[in-house]
Structure formats: C-alpha cells, structure tokens
Design an enzyme around this catalytic site. Structure first.
Site, PDB file in Angstrom:
ATOM      1  N   GLU A 167      32.731  35.173  11.861  1.00  0.00           N
ATOM      2  CA  GLU A 167      33.241  34.440  10.868  1.00  0.00           C
ATOM      3  C   GLU A 167      32.895  35.828   9.204  1.00  0.00           C
ATOM      4  OE1 GLU A 167      32.976  32.545  12.770  1.00  0.00           O
ATOM      5  OE2 GLU A 167      34.616  31.345  12.896  1.00  0.00           O
TER       6      GLU A 167
ATOM      7  N   CYS B 195      31.492  28.316   9.531  1.00  0.00           N
ATOM      8  CA  CYS B 195      32.421  29.344   8.487  1.00  0.00           C
ATOM      9  C   CYS B 195      33.826  29.148   7.637  1.00  0.00           C
ATOM     10  CB  CYS B 195      33.019  29.613   9.557  1.00  0.00           C
ATOM     11  SG  CYS B 195      31.600  30.355  10.413  1.00  0.00           S
TER      12      CYS B 195
ATOM     13  N   CYS C  82      34.276  27.128  13.113  1.00  0.00           N
ATOM     14  CA  CYS C  82      33.179  25.186  12.719  1.00  0.00           C
ATOM     15  C   CYS C  82      33.710  25.980  11.090  1.00  0.00           C
ATOM     16  CB  CYS C  82      31.468  25.409  12.956  1.00  0.00           C
ATOM     17  SG  CYS C  82      30.661  26.701  11.535  1.00  0.00           S
TER      18      CYS C  82
ATOM     19  N   HIS D 256      27.509  33.853  12.255  1.00  0.00           N
ATOM     20  CA  HIS D 256      28.547  33.497  13.069  1.00  0.00           C
ATOM     21  C   HIS D 256      29.694  34.798  12.640  1.00  0.00           C
ATOM     22  CE1 HIS D 256      28.805  28.906  14.083  1.00  0.00           C
ATOM     23  NE2 HIS D 256      27.418  29.438  14.073  1.00  0.00           N
TER      24      HIS D 256
HETATM   25  O1  LIG Z   1      33.549  29.729  14.255  1.00  0.00           O
HETATM   26  C1  LIG Z   1      32.263  30.013  14.896  1.00  0.00           C
HETATM   27  N1  LIG Z   1      32.381  31.191  15.472  1.00  0.00           N
HETATM   28  C2  LIG Z   1      30.846  31.317  15.903  1.00  0.00           C
HETATM   29  O2  LIG Z   1      31.041  32.947  16.021  1.00  0.00           O
HETATM   30  N2  LIG Z   1      30.656  30.818  16.899  1.00  0.00           N
HETATM   31  C3  LIG Z   1      29.689  30.611  17.601  1.00  0.00           C
HETATM   32  C4  LIG Z   1      28.241  30.907  17.109  1.00  0.00           C
HETATM   33  C5  LIG Z   1      27.338  30.719  18.325  1.00  0.00           C
HETATM   34  O3  LIG Z   1      26.238  32.389  19.482  1.00  0.00           O
HETATM   35  C6  LIG Z   1      28.253  30.531  19.748  1.00  0.00           C
HETATM   36  C7  LIG Z   1      28.986  28.791  20.494  1.00  0.00           C
HETATM   37  O4  LIG Z   1      27.930  28.962  21.175  1.00  0.00           O
HETATM   38  P1  LIG Z   1      27.802  27.610  22.064  1.00  0.00           P
HETATM   39  O5  LIG Z   1      29.444  27.307  22.921  1.00  0.00           O
HETATM   40  O6  LIG Z   1      27.380  28.235  22.831  1.00  0.00           O
HETATM   41  O7  LIG Z   1      27.733  26.596  21.166  1.00  0.00           O
HETATM   42  O8  LIG Z   1      30.073  31.074  19.332  1.00  0.00           O
HETATM   43  C8  LIG Z   1      30.695  29.070  16.661  1.00  0.00           C
HETATM   44  C9  LIG Z   1      31.880  29.330  16.120  1.00  0.00           C
HETATM   45  C10 LIG Z   1      32.401  27.507  16.160  1.00  0.00           C
HETATM   46  O9  LIG Z   1      31.717  26.478  16.904  1.00  0.00           O
END
Ligand SMILES: O=c1[nH]c(=O)n([C@H]2C[C@H](O)[C@@H](COP(=O)(O)O)O2)cc1CO
Length: 209
Positions: free
Chosen positions: A127, A154, A151, A125
């Site tokens: 973060e 994170c 999330c 992610h």
């Molecule tokens: O806090 C976050 N940080 C973060 O980098 N992500 C990323 C993970 C995935 O690559 C994408 C979410 O994908 P999707 O919306 O298709 O579920 O975002 C997702 C979140 C929260 O879900």
C-alpha cells in the site's frame, strides 16, 4: 460449397480487409480451408461486442495480483492497485525492500534473535509503495484494491491519503492485533472495507491465452 466460401461469408471476414489480412498471414487460413476455424476467430470477426470480459473489480484486483508477483517476500506477496473515481489506475505497488537497500542484504526471515534481523523492520508494504508510486496529484476519493487486508500502519497512510474505500482479497491476519487496530481506525474514519468477489483463479494467466 466448401468451407472457404461458406465460413467466411458467415463471419464477414472476406469483407473486412483487416481480418482477411490476418487470416491470410496466419495459420488460421489453412485451418479455415480445412473447415476447422477456431471459435475464438469467429468472435474476432463478429460485429457483436464481447460479453465475456473481466468485471472492473476483477481487473483491478487482477492488477494487484500481478503486482504481487513482483514481490521477493518468500512467505507473503502482496499487491495493491489504487483506482480513482473515473476508474483509472493511479498507483500500483507490492511489498519489497526500500529503494537502494539490497534485496540480498536485508533479511527476509519472519523471526530471529532480534526484530532487527527480521524483514518486518525493513519491508515497504504494498500500500505504501502504491501510494508513493501514484501518478496523480492526490488520491482523494480513490479506492484501493489490495491482496491482503491492510495493517494498521498502512491504514493510517490510506486514511491520510484520502482513500475512500478498501477492497481486499485475503484477510488471513484477521485476528491479529495490527488488523484489529486497522479496522478500528478505518471504522472511525468512515472508510468501508469489503472483501472482493471471488477472483477468477487464473485471472492473471488468462491474458496470455
Ligand atoms: O497490509 C499489508 N501489506 C503488506 O505489504 N504486507 C507485507 C509485509 C510483509 O512483506 C508481508 C507479510 O509477511 P508475513 O505474512 O510473513 O508476516 O506482507 C503486509 C500487510 C499486512 O500485514
């Protein structure tokens, strides 16, 4: 008197060797001679500071948005920018596959026969990457600007890293279980999370003029 004498006097451009040099070697000189000096140039020669600058929050979220554009995730690009108490950027990241794990090898799909065949088991992610990319000894007291509400995983990282505030742009998974758990932990840890002021739509493009 023609524009050659009146306009430069008003701008003070002829008194400033730097401005004069720029004028001389740019297309503005011919525009100037025809009395069509662009307003942007008159600002650059003014003695007054600019007022139409980016607010710091817009700047930091702008950096997060710019970082997000590096993500190869086909559905959600996320960017994060960590800023210390002196308002200096100390870490930037975006969501992507772990180093050395090919972007072309691991799956980018959201659903499949098994979670092993989805991106969720692999993507780092934004973060996490911003924390790992930090260029300071620690992140105590820092604020994170992130384009999507963190999330639960994170948020655990942010709490443990000593981040003191979260500013987010999108909260599109507000009712998702991970986000509910995330808010629960942030609340318990006393870390405020605030939506950013509306970010100028073209905040990133603006720089290119
Ligand atoms: O806090 C976050 N940080 C973060 O980098 N992500 C990323 C993970 C995935 O690559 C994408 C979410 O994908 P999707 O919306 O298709 O579920 O975002 C997702 C979140 C929260 O879900």
């Amino acid at each position: 008197r023609g524009p050659l004498q009146t306009v430069p006097t008003r701008l003070g451009a002829w008194n400033c060797p730097k401005c004069f040099g720029i004028l001389k070697h740019s297309k503005f000189l011919s525009l100037e001679l025809r009395g069509q000096l662009p307003s942007s140039l008159s600002l650059s020669c003014s003695n007054r500071k600019r007022e139409d600058i980016l607010e710091s929050a817009q700047y930091f979220m702008g950096v997060a948005l710019l970082a997000a554009q590096r993500s190869r995730d086909p559905s959600t690009q996320v960017g994060a920018c960590i800023v210390n108490e002196e308002k200096k950027i100390v870490g930037v990241g975006y969501n992507g596959m772990p180093n050395g794990c090919g972007d072309d090898t691991l799956p980018w799909r959201r659903s499949g026969d098994s979670p092993v065949e989805t991106k969720y088991f692999y993507v780092c992610h934004a973060e996490l990457n911003a924390i790992m990319n930090k260029n300071s000894a620690d992140l105590k007291g820092c604020t994170i600007y992130v384009t999507l509400f963190p999330c639960n995983k994170c948020s655990k990282l942010l709490i443990q890293a000593g981040i003191k505030k979260v500013i987010y742009l999108s909260d599109k998974y507000h009712n998702g279980e991970e986000t509910v758990a995330s808010r629960r932990m942030l609340d318990l840890a006393g870390i405020p999370y605030d939506p950013t002021e509306p970010v100028e739509k073209n905040v990133v493009r603006r720089a290119s003029g």
